[in-house]
Design a protein around this motif. Structure first.
Motif, PDB file in Angstrom:
ATOM      1  N   THR A  48       0.845  -1.192   0.000  1.00 47.75           N
ATOM      2  CA  THR A  48       0.000   0.000   0.000  1.00 47.75           C
ATOM      3  C   THR A  48       0.886   1.249   0.000  1.00 47.75           C
ATOM      4  N   PRO A  49       0.402   2.384  -0.515  1.00 43.68           N
ATOM      5  CA  PRO A  49       1.222   3.604  -0.541  1.00 43.68           C
ATOM      6  C   PRO A  49       1.798   3.939   0.835  1.00 43.68           C
ATOM      7  N   GLY A  50       3.080   4.231   0.853  1.00 42.75           N
ATOM      8  CA  GLY A  50       3.765   4.523   2.112  1.00 42.75           C
ATOM      9  C   GLY A  50       4.547   3.360   2.673  1.00 42.75           C
ATOM     10  N   ASP A  51       4.390   2.177   2.061  1.00 42.69           N
ATOM     11  CA  ASP A  51       5.208   1.027   2.456  1.00 42.69           C
ATOM     12  C   ASP A  51       6.623   1.182   1.906  1.00 42.69           C
ATOM     13  N   TYR A  52       7.605   0.827   2.716  1.00 42.68           N
ATOM     14  CA  TYR A  52       8.996   0.748   2.270  1.00 42.68           C
ATOM     15  C   TYR A  52       9.366  -0.735   2.249  1.00 42.68           C
ATOM     16  N   ILE A  53       9.808  -1.202   1.090  1.00 46.59           N
ATOM     17  CA  ILE A  53      10.005  -2.641   0.916  1.00 46.59           C
ATOM     18  C   ILE A  53      11.473  -2.989   0.712  1.00 46.59           C
ATOM     19  N   LEU A  54      11.864  -4.145   1.241  1.00 46.23           N
ATOM     20  CA  LEU A  54      13.181  -4.705   0.974  1.00 46.23           C
ATOM     21  C   LEU A  54      13.057  -5.679  -0.190  1.00 46.23           C
ATOM     22  N   VAL A  55      13.911  -5.503  -1.189  1.00 43.31           N
ATOM     23  CA  VAL A  55      13.881  -6.342  -2.384  1.00 43.31           C
ATOM     24  C   VAL A  55      15.106  -7.237  -2.403  1.00 43.31           C
ATOM     25  N   ASP A  56      14.858  -8.521  -2.408  1.00 42.78           N
ATOM     26  CA  ASP A  56      15.907  -9.541  -2.412  1.00 42.78           C
ATOM     27  C   ASP A  56      16.447  -9.725  -3.828  1.00 42.78           C
ATOM     28  N   LYS A  57      17.723  -9.419  -4.029  1.00 42.65           N
ATOM     29  CA  LYS A  57      18.354  -9.558  -5.339  1.00 42.65           C
ATOM     30  C   LYS A  57      19.087 -10.884  -5.506  1.00 42.65           C
ATOM     31  N   CYS A  58      19.611 -11.420  -4.412  1.00 40.00           N
ATOM     32  CA  CYS A  58      20.541 -12.543  -4.546  1.00 40.00           C
ATOM     33  C   CYS A  58      19.842 -13.852  -4.910  1.00 40.00           C
ATOM     34  N   SER A  59      18.582 -14.055  -4.509  1.00 38.67           N
ATOM     35  CA  SER A  59      17.924 -15.323  -4.796  1.00 38.67           C
ATOM     36  C   SER A  59      17.706 -15.513  -6.291  1.00 38.67           C
ATOM     37  N   THR A  60      17.313 -14.449  -6.984  1.00 38.79           N
ATOM     38  CA  THR A  60      17.094 -14.537  -8.436  1.00 38.79           C
ATOM     39  C   THR A  60      18.333 -14.136  -9.228  1.00 38.79           C
ATOM     40  N   GLY A  61      19.344 -13.595  -8.547  1.00 37.25           N
ATOM     41  CA  GLY A  61      20.567 -13.174  -9.220  1.00 37.25           C
ATOM     42  C   GLY A  61      20.585 -11.687  -9.480  1.00 37.25           C
ATOM     43  N   ALA A  62      21.576 -10.993  -8.924  1.00 34.43           N
ATOM     44  CA  ALA A  62      21.704  -9.550  -9.115  1.00 34.43           C
ATOM     45  C   ALA A  62      22.101  -9.223 -10.546  1.00 34.43           C
ATOM     46  N   ARG A  63      21.743  -8.008 -10.988  1.00 35.99           N
ATOM     47  CA  ARG A  63      22.083  -7.561 -12.342  1.00 35.99           C
ATOM     48  C   ARG A  63      23.332  -6.690 -12.316  1.00 35.99           C
ATOM     49  N   LEU A  64      24.133  -6.789 -13.371  1.00 38.98           N
ATOM     50  CA  LEU A  64      25.309  -5.945 -13.543  1.00 38.98           C
ATOM     51  C   LEU A  64      25.193  -5.226 -14.884  1.00 38.98           C
ATOM     52  N   PHE A  65      25.334  -3.913 -14.856  1.00 39.59           N
ATOM     53  CA  PHE A  65      25.311  -3.126 -16.089  1.00 39.59           C
ATOM     54  C   PHE A  65      25.966  -1.778 -15.824  1.00 39.59           C
ATOM     55  N   ASN A  66      26.241  -1.042 -16.885  1.00 35.58           N
ATOM     56  CA  ASN A  66      26.874   0.266 -16.773  1.00 35.58           C
ATOM     57  C   ASN A  66      25.829   1.280 -16.319  1.00 35.58           C
ATOM     58  N   LEU A  67      25.889   1.636 -15.045  1.00 34.52           N
ATOM     59  CA  LEU A  67      24.868   2.503 -14.460  1.00 34.52           C
ATOM     60  C   LEU A  67      24.891   3.902 -15.080  1.00 34.52           C
ATOM     61  N   LEU A  68      26.066   4.448 -15.332  1.00 35.18           N
ATOM     62  CA  LEU A  68      26.158   5.797 -15.891  1.00 35.18           C
ATOM     63  C   LEU A  68      25.519   5.863 -17.270  1.00 35.18           C
TER      64      LEU A  68
END
Length: 294
Positions: A48-68
């Motif tokens: 719901t609006p106003g929720d702050y959520i933690l997003v798990d990256k490692c289980s599905t695999g983190a992404r790597l890319f050129n952020l700039l």
């Protein structure tokens, strides 16, 4: 002099451990977890609006890319670190919205994120009947059923017109006759799938194919062309997903815009770590710590 030396050593220690802390935080943010604030009602009541959520990256695999490059709107190659768990139906995911500028053109916008529930996996044949999601050969309940029940009631009662509900769905072609309550069947491609290219498939997969090929797909009669090349079939380079909002009456999801590439997925929503009422500013203590995905 000794006091100055001690102060200098102390300053160096603080700087050293400060740098380590920053590097550790960056590592965790890139590879393990990140946080987002929920701005809309499309996933109520799960989020719901106003929720702050933690997003798990490692289980599905983190992404790597050129952020700039990504921030500057340039094309980037996205690589995914191997994860320990595949995405499952009913997982709530955070992803980059694939249509940030034009409704008919997919693009990667690193600054635009959505949270939705996965209701269709690569290789699934998905359809919506009476506003409820179905996957052929799968008996499990898919999506947030209460929200689908509500949409079915509105559609059956004729209230949709009074509510000015947009019911026309992807791929917005009158010949198919699809809408948000009666949709499909739609096959969701997985990487390596080779599908015949006819007029219907060209309509269904036009945007993903153009995004993969960086060329326009067009039809001449019953013939399908990519750029200047006539094609009879197409082999997909990416795997795709179908995403749905829990609040089916008010969610801009795959029913409207289509398929989500796997590389656009940030990760699975794990828990709500903070929740603030956007109207009153009061902390919603009962939501803090709530688990979203198992």
């Amino acid at each position: 002099m000794k006091i100055v030396q001690k102060l200098l050593l102390l300053a160096l220690d603080i700087a050293f451990y400060g740098c380590l802390a920053i590097l550790a935080w960056v590592f965790l943010q890139v590879f393990v977890f990140t946080s987002f604030k929920v701005p809309s009602k499309s996933m109520e009541p799960t989020l719901t609006p106003g929720d702050y959520i933690l997003v798990d990256k490692c289980s599905t695999g983190a992404r790597l890319f050129n952020l700039l490059k990504a921030v500057n709107g340039e094309e980037v190659e996205i690589y995914r670190v191997p994860g320990w768990r595949k995405i499952r139906r009913n997982d709530v995911l955070v992803f980059n919205f694939p249509y940030p500028e034009k409704r008919d053109s997919m693009a990667f916008d690193v600054m635009l994120y959505y949270a939705k529930r996965c209701v269709g996996l690569p290789g699934d044949t998905l359809e919506i009947r009476n506003a409820h999601y179905r996957v052929r050969g799968v008996g499990e309940t898919i999506g947030y059923v209460d929200g689908q029940d509500e949409l079915q009631r509105v559609m059956d009662s004729g209230e949709a017109k009074r509510m000015r509900l947009v019911t026309r769905s992807y791929p917005k072609d009158s010949a198919l006759g699809w809408n948000i309550a009666e949709f499909g069947p739609l096959y969701i491609p997985r990487q390596g799938d080779n599908l015949p290219m006819n007029r219907k498939h060209a309509l269904l997969y036009k945007h993903p194919i153009e995004w993969e090929q960086k060329k326009k797909l067009r039809m001449k009669g019953d013939s399908v062309w990519i750029g200047d090349s006539l094609i009879n079939s197409y082999r997909f380079r990416e795997s795709y997903y179908f995403m749905a909002g829990d609040k089916a009456l008010n969610s801009r999801d795959s029913r409207y815009w289509g398929l989500l590439p796997e590389t656009f997925i940030v990760g699975r929503v794990w828990r709500i770590w903070k929740s603030v009422d956007p109207v009153t500013g009061e902390m919603r203590w009962e939501r803090i710590g709530k688990k979203v995905n198992e």
